[in-house]
Design an enzyme around this catalytic site. Sequence first.
Site, PDB file in Angstrom:
ATOM      1  N   LYS A   1      89.265  22.450  24.584  1.00  0.00           N
ATOM      2  CA  LYS A   1      90.067  21.746  23.576  1.00  0.00           C
ATOM      3  C   LYS A   1      89.171  21.190  22.474  1.00  0.00           C
ATOM      4  O   LYS A   1      89.510  21.239  21.285  1.00  0.00           O
ATOM      5  CB  LYS A   1      90.877  20.622  24.238  1.00  0.00           C
ATOM      6  CG  LYS A   1      91.683  19.826  23.234  1.00  0.00           C
ATOM      7  CD  LYS A   1      93.152  19.841  23.437  1.00  0.00           C
ATOM      8  CE  LYS A   1      93.862  19.281  22.200  1.00  0.00           C
ATOM      9  NZ  LYS A   1      95.195  18.823  22.453  1.00  0.00           N
TER      10      LYS A   1
ATOM     11  N   HIS B   1     106.199  18.442  31.953  1.00  0.00           N
ATOM     12  CA  HIS B   1     105.685  19.351  30.930  1.00  0.00           C
ATOM     13  C   HIS B   1     104.914  20.510  31.579  1.00  0.00           C
ATOM     14  O   HIS B   1     105.110  21.673  31.233  1.00  0.00           O
ATOM     15  CB  HIS B   1     104.783  18.547  29.982  1.00  0.00           C
ATOM     16  CG  HIS B   1     104.140  19.362  28.911  1.00  0.00           C
ATOM     17  ND1 HIS B   1     104.853  19.917  27.869  1.00  0.00           N
ATOM     18  CD2 HIS B   1     102.841  19.713  28.716  1.00  0.00           C
ATOM     19  CE1 HIS B   1     104.009  20.575  27.076  1.00  0.00           C
ATOM     20  NE2 HIS B   1     102.790  20.467  27.566  1.00  0.00           N
TER      21      HIS B   1
ATOM     22  N   HIS C   1     103.681  27.612  25.700  1.00  0.00           N
ATOM     23  CA  HIS C   1     104.442  26.455  25.225  1.00  0.00           C
ATOM     24  C   HIS C   1     105.714  26.806  24.464  1.00  0.00           C
ATOM     25  O   HIS C   1     106.614  25.979  24.368  1.00  0.00           O
ATOM     26  CB  HIS C   1     103.560  25.556  24.349  1.00  0.00           C
ATOM     27  CG  HIS C   1     102.630  24.680  25.150  1.00  0.00           C
ATOM     28  ND1 HIS C   1     101.693  25.207  26.011  1.00  0.00           N
ATOM     29  CD2 HIS C   1     102.499  23.333  25.239  1.00  0.00           C
ATOM     30  CE1 HIS C   1     101.020  24.209  26.586  1.00  0.00           C
ATOM     31  NE2 HIS C   1     101.495  23.074  26.136  1.00  0.00           N
TER      32      HIS C   1
ATOM     33  N   LYS D   1      96.218  14.428  17.717  1.00  0.00           N
ATOM     34  CA  LYS D   1      97.630  14.488  17.305  1.00  0.00           C
ATOM     35  C   LYS D   1      98.295  13.202  17.778  1.00  0.00           C
ATOM     36  O   LYS D   1      98.238  12.875  18.969  1.00  0.00           O
ATOM     37  CB  LYS D   1      98.339  15.681  17.958  1.00  0.00           C
ATOM     38  CG  LYS D   1      98.116  17.001  17.260  1.00  0.00           C
ATOM     39  CD  LYS D   1      99.006  18.075  17.864  1.00  0.00           C
ATOM     40  CE  LYS D   1      98.826  19.401  17.146  1.00  0.00           C
ATOM     41  NZ  LYS D   1      99.621  20.476  17.779  1.00  0.00           N
TER      42      LYS D   1
ATOM     43  N   ARG E   1      96.650   1.695   6.792  1.00  0.00           N
ATOM     44  CA  ARG E   1      96.373   3.108   6.472  1.00  0.00           C
ATOM     45  C   ARG E   1      95.297   3.721   7.359  1.00  0.00           C
ATOM     46  O   ARG E   1      94.674   4.718   7.011  1.00  0.00           O
ATOM     47  CB  ARG E   1      96.000   3.289   5.006  1.00  0.00           C
ATOM     48  CG  ARG E   1      97.078   2.826   4.063  1.00  0.00           C
ATOM     49  CD  ARG E   1      96.826   3.287   2.647  1.00  0.00           C
ATOM     50  NE  ARG E   1      97.907   2.852   1.794  1.00  0.00           N
ATOM     51  CZ  ARG E   1      97.978   1.666   1.222  1.00  0.00           C
ATOM     52  NH1 ARG E   1      96.999   0.795   1.402  1.00  0.00           N
ATOM     53  NH2 ARG E   1      99.001   1.348   0.458  1.00  0.00           N
TER      54      ARG E   1
ATOM     55  N   ARG F   1      93.911  26.552  16.331  1.00  0.00           N
ATOM     56  CA  ARG F   1      94.519  25.559  17.228  1.00  0.00           C
ATOM     57  C   ARG F   1      95.815  26.064  17.856  1.00  0.00           C
ATOM     58  O   ARG F   1      96.210  25.625  18.922  1.00  0.00           O
ATOM     59  CB  ARG F   1      94.753  24.245  16.479  1.00  0.00           C
ATOM     60  CG  ARG F   1      95.177  23.118  17.400  1.00  0.00           C
ATOM     61  CD  ARG F   1      95.068  21.755  16.742  1.00  0.00           C
ATOM     62  NE  ARG F   1      95.463  20.725  17.676  1.00  0.00           N
ATOM     63  CZ  ARG F   1      95.100  19.453  17.599  1.00  0.00           C
ATOM     64  NH1 ARG F   1      94.325  19.052  16.616  1.00  0.00           N
ATOM     65  NH2 ARG F   1      95.506  18.576  18.485  1.00  0.00           N
TER      66      ARG F   1
ATOM     67  N   GLU G   1      97.883  22.565  32.343  1.00  0.00           N
ATOM     68  CA  GLU G   1      97.139  22.710  31.085  1.00  0.00           C
ATOM     69  C   GLU G   1      95.694  23.140  31.348  1.00  0.00           C
ATOM     70  O   GLU G   1      95.062  23.757  30.498  1.00  0.00           O
ATOM     71  CB  GLU G   1      97.154  21.402  30.282  1.00  0.00           C
ATOM     72  CG  GLU G   1      98.530  20.976  29.781  1.00  0.00           C
ATOM     73  CD  GLU G   1      99.027  21.777  28.568  1.00  0.00           C
ATOM     74  OE1 GLU G   1      98.268  22.603  28.018  1.00  0.00           O
ATOM     75  OE2 GLU G   1     100.190  21.575  28.184  1.00  0.00           O
TER      76      GLU G   1
ATOM     77  N   GLU H   1      95.443  22.312  12.638  1.00  0.00           N
ATOM     78  CA  GLU H   1      96.271  23.419  13.095  1.00  0.00           C
ATOM     79  C   GLU H   1      96.622  24.388  11.976  1.00  0.00           C
ATOM     80  O   GLU H   1      97.780  24.725  11.745  1.00  0.00           O
ATOM     81  CB  GLU H   1      97.561  22.881  13.756  1.00  0.00           C
ATOM     82  CG  GLU H   1      98.194  23.881  14.700  1.00  0.00           C
ATOM     83  CD  GLU H   1      99.235  23.249  15.619  1.00  0.00           C
ATOM     84  OE1 GLU H   1      99.472  23.819  16.670  1.00  0.00           O
ATOM     85  OE2 GLU H   1      99.791  22.185  15.287  1.00  0.00           O
TER      86      GLU H   1
ATOM     87  N   HIS I   1     108.511  24.694  25.920  1.00  0.00           N
ATOM     88  CA  HIS I   1     109.250  23.637  25.214  1.00  0.00           C
ATOM     89  C   HIS I   1     110.758  23.858  25.327  1.00  0.00           C
ATOM     90  O   HIS I   1     111.528  22.908  25.469  1.00  0.00           O
ATOM     91  CB  HIS I   1     108.843  23.586  23.735  1.00  0.00           C
ATOM     92  CG  HIS I   1     107.503  22.956  23.515  1.00  0.00           C
ATOM     93  ND1 HIS I   1     106.661  23.331  22.485  1.00  0.00           N
ATOM     94  CD2 HIS I   1     106.862  21.966  24.181  1.00  0.00           C
ATOM     95  CE1 HIS I   1     105.561  22.597  22.544  1.00  0.00           C
ATOM     96  NE2 HIS I   1     105.658  21.764  23.563  1.00  0.00           N
TER      97      HIS I   1
ATOM     98  N   ASN J   1      98.982  26.686  22.180  1.00  0.00           N
ATOM     99  CA  ASN J   1     100.409  26.824  22.485  1.00  0.00           C
ATOM    100  C   ASN J   1     100.698  27.902  23.516  1.00  0.00           C
ATOM    101  O   ASN J   1     101.862  28.240  23.734  1.00  0.00           O
ATOM    102  CB  ASN J   1     101.198  27.153  21.201  1.00  0.00           C
ATOM    103  CG  ASN J   1     101.418  25.915  20.373  1.00  0.00           C
ATOM    104  OD1 ASN J   1     101.275  24.800  20.867  1.00  0.00           O
ATOM    105  ND2 ASN J   1     101.738  26.110  19.109  1.00  0.00           N
TER     106      ASN J   1
HETATM  107  N1  GLY Z   1      98.718  19.980  22.566  1.00  0.00           N
HETATM  108  C1  GLY Z   1      98.469  20.967  21.579  1.00  0.00           C
HETATM  109  C2  GLY Z   1      97.527  20.526  20.524  1.00  0.00           C
HETATM  110  O1  GLY Z   1      96.895  19.518  20.667  1.00  0.00           O
HETATM  111  O2  GLY Z   1      97.395  21.173  19.522  1.00  0.00           O
END
Ligand code: GLY
Length: 360
Positions: free
Chosen positions: A227, A264, A248, A143, A121, A241, A185, A237, A252, A245
């Site tokens: 970031k 990407h 993106h 993430k 966990r 956050r 990025e 998010e 995407h 995007n």
């Molecule tokens: N790559 C987008 C984020 O980390 O929210």
Amino acid sequence: MTETTTISVSGDAGYDITIGRGILDRVGEALAPAVRKFLVVHPPTLTAQAGELRERLMADGSREVLLAEIPDAEAGKRIEVAAFCWQVMGKADFTRTDAVVGFGGGAVTDLAGFVAATWLRGIQVVQVPTTVLGMVDAAVGGKTGVNTAEGKNLVGAFWAPAHVVCDLALLDTLSRNEAVAGFAEVVKAGFIWHPEILDLIEADPERAVDPSTPEFRRSIELAIDMKARVVGEDFREGGLREVLNYGHTLGHAIEHAERYRWRHGAAVSVGMVFAAELSRLAGRLPDAVAQRHRDILDLLGLPTTYRPGGWPQLLATMQRDKKSRGGMLRFIVLDDIARPTVLQAPDESLLFAAYQEIAG
Ligand code: GLY
């Protein structure tokens, strides 16, 4: 060893990002002495470097370090690969006080983070990104996840790393193309947060993308700073956050249309020009700022146009993707440089007009 820069992510699960050259000795230092076992997850291309990292981690003689070689890129971001890592950890009796190290590009650190988030966990993970994209994006925000038959990144966890170590010396062997693709990025960070990045690129695009220069390091640090601030404020998010995007939503859809054969960064590059045109046509962004997107991305040799006939397929993909984001088509647009905002459910005619501006 050169001097290091430390950028801290705030919040309950705060952590530091250390940036420098030749700093792999720092991996493990932020962890409690109770950590006795490490699993270093790495791709085949980094077998030799992972071996060196293992030696360093074992230097004090009290640690056991296992290596888990996984397929590179998206092929490694699969539940079967996570299961392989769990198996290695199970055989070695990994406890809750042991740790995972993600050593590779964004897909590797995503997978390593997911393995750490799920073993017992949740155990600690130290991320050691080895690509530009990994350093400024994937490894920094917590993430983690795997791809499934249902889609990319639908299964995963928010799991903050204990420490992120960005050793810029690891980038010295990247080809210019790889460095530039990851740099998209960084350009994004320039438009949505830190315009100094844009000035650095305009002053000397070649130096800006050369990992051995101070200009590159400064740009990377600014992108990481952006970031870190964003995820420090909005780890899960729920709001801010989403500005990450920028470029993106269309990006995407382009990656999907190109069956993930485009990098990407290349898709995000086109996506940013589209978002800038959308902002301009919505009456938010001055013409000159939209043009600055093209000029800067051109300077770096990143793409700024896409197939004229591509729109119906891209729109359909974006419509499908939005299901996982509350049912509304949403774009991050700019009111000016460093002023990102959300444009929700824009008119299809506006979207099409913006697409006409990038068709070429
Ligand atoms: N790559 C987008 C984020 O980390 O929210």
